[in-house]
Design an enzyme around this catalytic site. Structure first.
Site, PDB file in Angstrom:
ATOM      1  N   ASN A   1     102.219  90.450  10.870  1.00 24.65           N
ATOM      2  CA  ASN A   1     101.437  91.113   9.787  1.00 24.65           C
ATOM      3  C   ASN A   1      99.875  91.742  10.641  1.00 24.65           C
ATOM      4  O   ASN A   1      98.955  91.150  10.493  1.00 24.65           O
ATOM      5  CB  ASN A   1     100.998  90.540   8.581  1.00 24.65           C
ATOM      6  N   GLU A   2     100.532  91.830  11.458  1.00 24.04           N
ATOM      7  CA  GLU A   2      99.012  93.002  12.248  1.00 24.04           C
ATOM      8  C   GLU A   2      98.422  93.673  11.234  1.00 24.04           C
ATOM      9  O   GLU A   2      98.844  94.689  10.310  1.00 24.04           O
ATOM     10  CB  GLU A   2      99.617  93.802  13.043  1.00 24.04           C
ATOM     11  N   PRO A   3      96.982  93.985  11.402  1.00 24.96           N
ATOM     12  CA  PRO A   3      96.244  95.165  11.170  1.00 24.96           C
ATOM     13  C   PRO A   3      96.990  96.577  10.659  1.00 24.96           C
ATOM     14  O   PRO A   3      97.769  96.692  11.479  1.00 24.96           O
ATOM     15  CB  PRO A   3      94.994  95.744  11.743  1.00 24.96           C
TER      16      PRO A   3
END
Length: 643
Positions: free
Chosen positions: A174-176
């Site tokens: 879950n990236e920025p």
């Protein structure tokens, strides 16, 4: 540096506001002296949950993570199974993520990782293992992700979710920008995430650009969440996650609103937390010598004053009135700290002959010492302490360099192929061995481990580069030792655990040379863990040799510099370098041509090692100057290990 360890026996969750005496922290966390003991504690909690569920005839639903952080947890769970009879027959697992596209038998796949590091060693049922399918057809991907979440719910929901954390603050992939209520989905990987994975894939160009990941919403539904973080390179993001505001730009901050989350940290990962870095801003302190030095150096930076110009008001205004009250006046505090820093500086790292060594970091006698410089990789010596190395040789000490690993995995296929083709062209006979190496390099897949013949030529490249650098410093070849420690020789980024043979090799060298000085790499932030294994081998060897007379007269100095540097309050020996010495060090680094321009394992810093290390040694000198000490071009720093 004291050789000691401690443990925290419980990591059970406590409500925010009840777990720390600080207003800064928003997530419950526990700090361990070492990641090994922390991992065992987490594994004990998981094992206890499995047994509790078994006693109720219920399934235990585990969410599992990959990467380096949980490996020791999995090793301990395997031990519970093999030695204590823990069964996993009632366990159902769901892994967080997988690269996309990614074949299951690729050694970089998380499917491969989980089976190698856990599943094939325990009695879990095959049908109870769930890992995202990295080869699902694109047109079926959305439905597949919905079905993955549905399968978790059908199993009863996650009882326990194990997490790591990336430098971007990602959990899972879950990236920025990820939303708080996001479900399992495909995602495009952040560039920093791909850079961090580049070491495993032998270059960033081979790292997949996409992945499948559980969403933040999926993770937050777990009844219990434990996040693991080890090492200094995680310290900054840990502080931001635990103390910062909730933000989609740091997805791990969403865990602040989970009702049962604990961050399990080692000492290094916790180092930026306010209560650890500046405890005097949180509550009253017991002013140890170490904390006193740390606080005064911090105060100099905060006030932008050298040590001798700090006054009573500076101490009182910055939470250090207790320290001032103990000492009586800023003047007395300042003088003691100034003298302590001044006494660390020496141009004689092996000790200055015929000099009063009362206030010097090293002993004057023996005037000519036997020295071993341990270098985990074949260039750490010149990168991290090249100036000191050069000076030790110049000042007549018997210097030995021990390259602990071959470093072969850090040579790219392209570099090895170039050398192999040159060797084939100049060979006076039909060399079938070289032909086989060239063919293997031309045809092998990225996902395969290096074959022995490839490892040999890559190792030889590193050896000859090392000899070029040591000869430049005037060291005889007979005093250069290539240990080729077996734990490293896997042909892949993942190494074996430290073994008896590794320790025997290191112990034998120390016994043969009987040094008065040992220099070893204390920079444990390297992205693949080799430095720590190499350092452990030295510590264990020293412990095993403690009854020997010579070892009692041996001092051990730890260097850093490749990734981080010692802070002024930690430094016990600072070796200044002139501009000419900096250039000599740079030239020695340049002998390692296979590691220039296209460094495979450079960690979070994209610059070449010679550039970053010159900046760090200059920065150390600048810090000393700002504290009111003499101005130098650069400084190499060391901390003593006491055993």
């Amino acid at each position: 540096m004291q050789n000691q360890d401690s443990t925290i026996l419980s990591i059970s969750h406590k409500e925010p506001g009840q777990f720390e005496e600080t207003r800064f922290e928003k997530i419950h966390n526990t700090i361990f002296q070492s990641s090994e003991i922390a991992s065992k504690t987490v594994a004990k909690e998981i094992a206890g949950l499995i047994r509790e569920k078994q006693s109720k005839n219920e399934n235990c639903i585990l969410g599992l993570a990959t990467g380096s952080s949980p490996i020791k947890v999995y090793e301990e769970l395997i031990r519970f199974h093999q030695e204590e009879g823990l069964s996993f027959k009632n366990v159902i697992t769901f892994n967080l993520d997988e690269y996309y596209p990614m074949e299951k038998d690729n050694i970089e796949s998380y499917h491969y990782f989980m089976h190698e590091n856990l599943f094939k060693h325990i009695d879990i049922k095959a049908e109870n293992i769930h890992i995202p399918n990295g080869m699902i057809a694109q047109e079926n991907l959305d439905q597949y992700c919905l079905d993955y979440d549905a399968a978790i719910l059908k199993a009863g929901g996650l009882d326990f979710q194990l997490l790591g954390i990336g430098r971007t603050g990602h959990i899972g992939f879950n990236e920025p920008g990820s939303h708080s209520n996001s479900g399992t989905r495909s995602i495009t990987l952040n560039h920093i995430t791909r850079v961090d994975a580049a070491q495993s894939f032998l270059g960033i160009n081979n790292v997949p650009r996409r992945a499948i990941t559980m969403g933040i919403g999926t993770i937050k539904k777990a009844k219990r969440i434990v996040l693991l973080a080890w090492g200094e390179n995680k310290a900054s993001i840990i502080k931001e996650t635990i103390e910062g505001d909730i933000s989609a730009q740091v997805p791990a901050t969403y865990l602040q609103i989970h009702t049962n989350t604990t961050f399990v940290l080692d000492k290094e990962a916790s180092s930026e937390l306010t209560r650890i870095k500046t405890p005097w801003l949180v509550s009253s302190c017991i002013w140890t010598e170490e904390l006193r030095s740390k606080a005064i150096v911090w105060l100099c930076g905060k006030t932008e004053k050298p040590v001798l110009k700090l006054n009573d008001k500076d101490y009182n205004d910055n939470g250090m009135s207790g320290l001032l009250a103990e000492e009586g006046s800023a003047y007395d505090l300042n003088i003691k700290m100034f003298n302590k820093l001044q006494h660390t500086i020496t141009g004689w790292p092996g000790g200055k002959p015929m000099a009063d060594d009362t206030n010097r970091p090293e002993r004057a006698l023996p005037a000519k010492k036997k020295v071993i410089i341990f270098s985990p990789h074949p260039d750490d010596d010149v990168i991290s302490m090249g100036g000191t190395f050069d000076r030790l040789v110049e000042q007549g000490h018997e210097v030995h360099v021990a390259y602990q690993t071959s470093g072969n995995i850090a040579v790219s296929d392209e570099e090895a192929l170039r050398y192999a083709e040159v060797a084939l062209d100049i060979s006076s006979e039909n060399n079938e061995t070289i032909k086989s190496v060239v063919l293997a390099l031309q045809t092998r897949k990225i996902s395969k481990a290096d074959e022995l013949t490839i490892r040999k030529i890559k190792g030889q490249i590193r050896r000859k580069e090392s000899l070029g650098a040591t000869r430049f410093f005037g060291l005889p070849d007979s005093q250069v030792h290539f240990l080729d420690m077996p734990f490293y020789e896997t042909g892949t980024v993942k190494k074996n655990n430290l073994g008896t043979k590794d320790i025997e090799i290191v112990s034998q060298l120390i016994s043969d040379i009987k040094p008065q000085q040992i220099f070893a790499a204390g920079d444990l932030a390297d992205p693949h863990g080799t430095h720590k294994v190499c350092l452990d081998s030295i510590f264990i060897s020293i412990e095993n040799l403690k009854t020997e007379t010579f070892i009692k007269d041996c001092w051990v100095w730890l260097y850093r510099g490749a990734w981080h540097e010692w802070e002024p309050q930690e430094i016990e020996m600072a070796v200044p370098m002139s501009e000419d010495q900096v250039l000599r060090k740079r030239k020695a680094i340049f002998y390692h041509q296979s590691q220039k321009d296209n460094v495979m394992f450079q960690g979070e810093d994209s610059r070449e090692f010679w550039v970053r290390v010159e900046e760090r040694t200059k920065k150390t000198a600048d810090k000393y100057n700002a504290l009111g000490l003499a101005e130098y071009t650069a400084m190499e720093a060391f901390k003593r290990y006491y055993f």
